[in-house]
Motif scaffolding. Structure first.
Motif, PDB file in Angstrom:
ATOM      1  N   ALA A 254       0.833  -1.209   0.000  1.00 26.85           N
ATOM      2  CA  ALA A 254       0.000   0.000   0.000  1.00 26.85           C
ATOM      3  C   ALA A 254       0.869   1.261   0.000  1.00 26.85           C
ATOM      4  N   SER A 255       1.949   1.247   0.767  1.00 27.97           N
ATOM      5  CA  SER A 255       2.830   2.420   0.842  1.00 27.97           C
ATOM      6  C   SER A 255       3.578   2.619  -0.469  1.00 27.97           C
ATOM      7  N   PHE A 256       3.994   1.500  -1.074  1.00 25.47           N
ATOM      8  CA  PHE A 256       4.668   1.566  -2.377  1.00 25.47           C
ATOM      9  C   PHE A 256       3.727   2.171  -3.423  1.00 25.47           C
ATOM     10  N   GLU A 257       2.530   1.635  -3.482  1.00 23.57           N
ATOM     11  CA  GLU A 257       1.573   2.091  -4.501  1.00 23.57           C
ATOM     12  C   GLU A 257       1.273   3.575  -4.320  1.00 23.57           C
ATOM     13  N   ARG A 258       1.065   3.978  -3.070  1.00 21.42           N
ATOM     14  CA  ARG A 258       0.767   5.391  -2.805  1.00 21.42           C
ATOM     15  C   ARG A 258       1.948   6.280  -3.198  1.00 21.42           C
ATOM     16  N   THR A 259       3.160   5.832  -2.915  1.00 19.40           N
ATOM     17  CA  THR A 259       4.350   6.630  -3.260  1.00 19.40           C
ATOM     18  C   THR A 259       4.457   6.809  -4.776  1.00 19.40           C
ATOM     19  N   VAL A 260       4.207   5.727  -5.513  1.00 17.97           N
ATOM     20  CA  VAL A 260       4.252   5.810  -6.987  1.00 17.97           C
ATOM     21  C   VAL A 260       3.203   6.810  -7.477  1.00 17.97           C
ATOM     22  N   ILE A 261       2.001   6.711  -6.948  1.00 16.83           N
ATOM     23  CA  ILE A 261       0.915   7.583  -7.413  1.00 16.83           C
ATOM     24  C   ILE A 261       1.178   9.038  -7.035  1.00 16.83           C
ATOM     25  N   ASP A 262       1.658   9.268  -5.789  1.00 19.14           N
ATOM     26  CA  ASP A 262       2.017  10.632  -5.364  1.00 19.14           C
ATOM     27  C   ASP A 262       3.042  11.228  -6.326  1.00 19.14           C
ATOM     28  N   THR A 263       4.055  10.434  -6.644  1.00 23.97           N
ATOM     29  CA  THR A 263       5.142  10.906  -7.511  1.00 23.97           C
ATOM     30  C   THR A 263       4.610  11.267  -8.890  1.00 23.97           C
ATOM     31  N   LEU A 264       3.773  10.386  -9.424  1.00 18.26           N
ATOM     32  CA  LEU A 264       3.214  10.652 -10.755  1.00 18.26           C
ATOM     33  C   LEU A 264       2.349  11.912 -10.741  1.00 18.26           C
ATOM     34  N   GLU A 265       1.570  12.073  -9.679  1.00 21.84           N
ATOM     35  CA  GLU A 265       0.701  13.253  -9.630  1.00 21.84           C
ATOM     36  C   GLU A 265       1.537  14.542  -9.627  1.00 21.84           C
ATOM     37  N   ILE A 266       2.602  14.550  -8.842  1.00 25.69           N
ATOM     38  CA  ILE A 266       3.467  15.750  -8.774  1.00 25.69           C
ATOM     39  C   ILE A 266       4.050  16.060 -10.156  1.00 25.69           C
ATOM     40  N   LYS A 267       4.558  15.015 -10.816  1.00 27.41           N
ATOM     41  CA  LYS A 267       5.183  15.237 -12.130  1.00 27.41           C
ATOM     42  C   LYS A 267       4.146  15.644 -13.173  1.00 27.41           C
ATOM     43  N   LEU A 268       2.954  15.066 -13.083  1.00 28.78           N
ATOM     44  CA  LEU A 268       1.914  15.404 -14.066  1.00 28.78           C
ATOM     45  C   LEU A 268       1.431  16.842 -13.892  1.00 28.78           C
ATOM     46  N   ARG A 269       1.276  17.267 -12.636  1.00 25.75           N
ATOM     47  CA  ARG A 269       0.867  18.661 -12.403  1.00 25.75           C
ATOM     48  C   ARG A 269       1.907  19.604 -13.024  1.00 25.75           C
ATOM     49  N   ARG A 270       3.159  19.261 -12.823  1.00 27.25           N
ATOM     50  CA  ARG A 270       4.252  20.073 -13.369  1.00 27.25           C
ATOM     51  C   ARG A 270       4.182  20.102 -14.908  1.00 27.25           C
ATOM     52  N   ALA A 271       3.967  18.937 -15.505  1.00 28.70           N
ATOM     53  CA  ALA A 271       3.926  18.860 -16.974  1.00 28.70           C
ATOM     54  C   ALA A 271       2.718  19.613 -17.532  1.00 28.70           C
ATOM     55  N   LEU A 272       1.578  19.530 -16.846  1.00 27.06           N
ATOM     56  CA  LEU A 272       0.378  20.247 -17.309  1.00 27.06           C
ATOM     57  C   LEU A 272       0.591  21.751 -17.201  1.00 27.06           C
ATOM     58  N   ASP A 273       1.221  22.188 -16.102  1.00 25.34           N
ATOM     59  CA  ASP A 273       1.504  23.620 -15.943  1.00 25.34           C
ATOM     60  C   ASP A 273       2.458  24.104 -17.029  1.00 25.34           C
ATOM     61  N   GLN A 274       3.486  23.301 -17.280  1.00 25.13           N
ATOM     62  CA  GLN A 274       4.508  23.690 -18.261  1.00 25.13           C
ATOM     63  C   GLN A 274       3.958  23.790 -19.674  1.00 25.13           C
ATOM     64  N   THR A 275       3.103  22.842 -20.050  1.00 30.29           N
ATOM     65  CA  THR A 275       2.620  22.774 -21.432  1.00 30.29           C
ATOM     66  C   THR A 275       1.328  23.557 -21.633  1.00 30.29           C
ATOM     67  N   GLY A 276       0.617  23.849 -20.545  1.00 28.92           N
ATOM     68  CA  GLY A 276      -0.682  24.520 -20.665  1.00 28.92           C
ATOM     69  C   GLY A 276      -1.780  23.586 -21.167  1.00 28.92           C
ATOM     70  N   LEU A 277      -1.510  22.292 -21.205  1.00 25.46           N
ATOM     71  CA  LEU A 277      -2.514  21.337 -21.697  1.00 25.46           C
ATOM     72  C   LEU A 277      -3.544  21.048 -20.601  1.00 25.46           C
ATOM     73  N   ASP A 278      -4.775  20.789 -20.988  1.00 27.80           N
ATOM     74  CA  ASP A 278      -5.791  20.467 -19.981  1.00 27.80           C
ATOM     75  C   ASP A 278      -6.482  19.131 -20.240  1.00 27.80           C
ATOM     76  N   ARG A 279      -5.912  18.341 -21.146  1.00 30.32           N
ATOM     77  CA  ARG A 279      -6.414  16.974 -21.346  1.00 30.32           C
ATOM     78  C   ARG A 279      -5.275  16.008 -21.053  1.00 30.32           C
ATOM     79  N   LEU A 280      -5.613  14.969 -20.299  1.00 28.71           N
ATOM     80  CA  LEU A 280      -4.604  13.973 -19.927  1.00 28.71           C
ATOM     81  C   LEU A 280      -5.050  12.597 -20.392  1.00 28.71           C
ATOM     82  N   VAL A 281      -4.130  11.870 -21.033  1.00 36.02           N
ATOM     83  CA  VAL A 281      -4.357  10.475 -21.414  1.00 36.02           C
ATOM     84  C   VAL A 281      -3.411   9.615 -20.588  1.00 36.02           C
ATOM     85  N   VAL A 282      -3.940   8.564 -19.992  1.00 34.04           N
ATOM     86  CA  VAL A 282      -3.097   7.639 -19.225  1.00 34.04           C
ATOM     87  C   VAL A 282      -3.238   6.269 -19.873  1.00 34.04           C
TER      88      VAL A 282
END
Ligand code: KG4
Ligand code: ZN
Length: 359
Positions: A254-282
């Motif tokens: 559970a801690s591993f999974e949460r850490t991975v998801i936290d990390t991805l969320e931080i990086k994705l927020r950064r990428a969305l801010d940088q690019t100005g994009l508002d649609r995300l595909v996973v």
């Protein structure tokens, strides 16, 4: 096999009725044999089947390339017959064949490419080499609420963890990627340490439901550094240490999974801010992870944007995504220029060109 263009000569390159393309697609890049039939005229997936080789590789704790290729050889013709029957058509009603030419295991790729080229030559229809990663990131276009271009894509699979700016089909800019293990690989290696078998990503996620996600304070890798690259091998080592120290497996999961998801969320927020994009595909196998889907859905709701996932069964390897990517290119007139084939075990997404031009 009954083909409607038997008399066509010379065989290559066959002509293609671009508006009415019914595509047979073949995927064999790793340990899934998959076939699909897509009707471009009706924008409809007519049939798809996946045979997973999990049992073939189970005793080895990972994919054995030679065994993978051998099993594809056995399964391809059988699965092709089944998928054509599911679609209610014969080879004579197929207009083109798309196949995964890379990236992936060389021998495994060759079996699918050879099969597809055999169908192409014997039926006198076009063939097209498709990039597996392009298949993954375009898979959400098969859904009812397809994303419009441009969008930010997070590709998370057993072999890749990448953030990509997608301007259009074939216009990809790599923004960041894992500098070591892919996320799926980190899931699989951690699962193996917990005795969950291979590939254990989904099993680890199930175990995590019984654990405490804040029990183990794992460090979120690389979030304090600027940029969009990722790293997961340190986290995997930290998991190994906790397991060796006798920590409860569910808490570690559970801690591993949460850490991975936290990390991805931080990086994705950064990428969305940088690019100005508002649609995300996973997309990719790890996009089947339910807590990840929930977290990223919440994030995009909060940002006033939209998030798009493939259907769960189309996150892991399949041929429906290859059929769609193939159709998008075939319908623009793109096709293999040569009846022979060369697979591309390494084939970066950002080396592709828009449809109609050679990659
Ligand atoms: O896209 P994919 O089928 O194959 C590659 O192209 O690599 O991805 C397979 C990966 C495996 O690492 C598998 O453990 C992971 O996707 N996976 C998951 C889940 N389902 C599949 N990881 C986490 N949670 C899941 N529910
Ligand atoms: Zn894949």
């Amino acid at each position: 096999m009954v083909c409607k263009r038997q008399a066509a000569s010379p065989l290559f390159p066959p002509t293609l009725e671009v508006k009415r393309v019914r595509v047979l697609a073949v995927e064999s890049s790793c340990d899934e044999t998959a076939l699909a039939v897509y009707d471009g005229e009706r924008s409809q997936l007519l049939a798809h089947r996946v045979h997973s080789q999990t049992e073939v590789h189970a005793d080895y704790g990972g994919v054995v390339p030679e065994l993978a290729a051998r099993d594809h050889m056995r399964r391809l013709p059988v699965l092709a017959r089944q998928v054509m029957a599911d679609a209610g058509m014969g080879y004579g009603e197929i207009d083109a064949v798309a196949y995964t030419a890379g990236p992936g295991l060389a021998g495994a790729l060759m079996t699918g490419a050879a099969f597809a080229k055999g169908v192409s030559a014997s039926c006198g229809i076009s063939a097209l080499a498709v990039n597996h990663l392009e298949g993954h990131i375009l898979a959400p276009l098969l859904e009812a609420e397809a994303p419009a271009f441009p969008f930010l894509a997070l590709l998370v699979s057993g072999g890749h963890s990448q953030l990509i700016e997608v301007r259009a089909v074939g216009r990809y800019r790599l923004l960041g990627e894992s500098i070591d293990d892919a996320i799926g690989e980190a899931f699989d290696k951690s699962a193996k340490l917990m005795g969950l078998g291979y590939p254990g990503g989904a099993a680890l996620s199930r175990l995590a439901e019984d654990g405490d996600p804040v029990a183990v304070p794992f460090t979120r890798p690389m979030v304090n550094r600027p940029g969009l690259d990722l790293s997961f091998s340190g986290l995997k080592t930290a998991v190994a240490n906790e397991i060796a120290a006798g920590r409860d497996h569910a808490d570690v999961a559970a801690s591993f999974e949460r850490t991975v998801i936290d990390t991805l969320e931080i990086k994705l927020r950064r990428a969305l801010d940088q690019t100005g994009l508002d649609r995300l595909v996973v997309a990719g196998g790890v996009a089947a992870n339910r807590p990840l889907r929930e977290r990223l859905t919440g994030m995009m709701v909060e940002r006033g944007g939209s998030v798009h996932f493939p259907a769960i069964e189309l996150c892991t390897d399949n041929a429906a995504m290859i059929a769609l990517a193939g159709w998008l290119r075939l319908s623009a007139g793109e096709r293999d220029a040569d009846p022979g084939f060369a697979v591309r075990p390494r084939w970066p997404l950002d080396s592709l060109s828009p449809p109609g031009r050679a990659a």
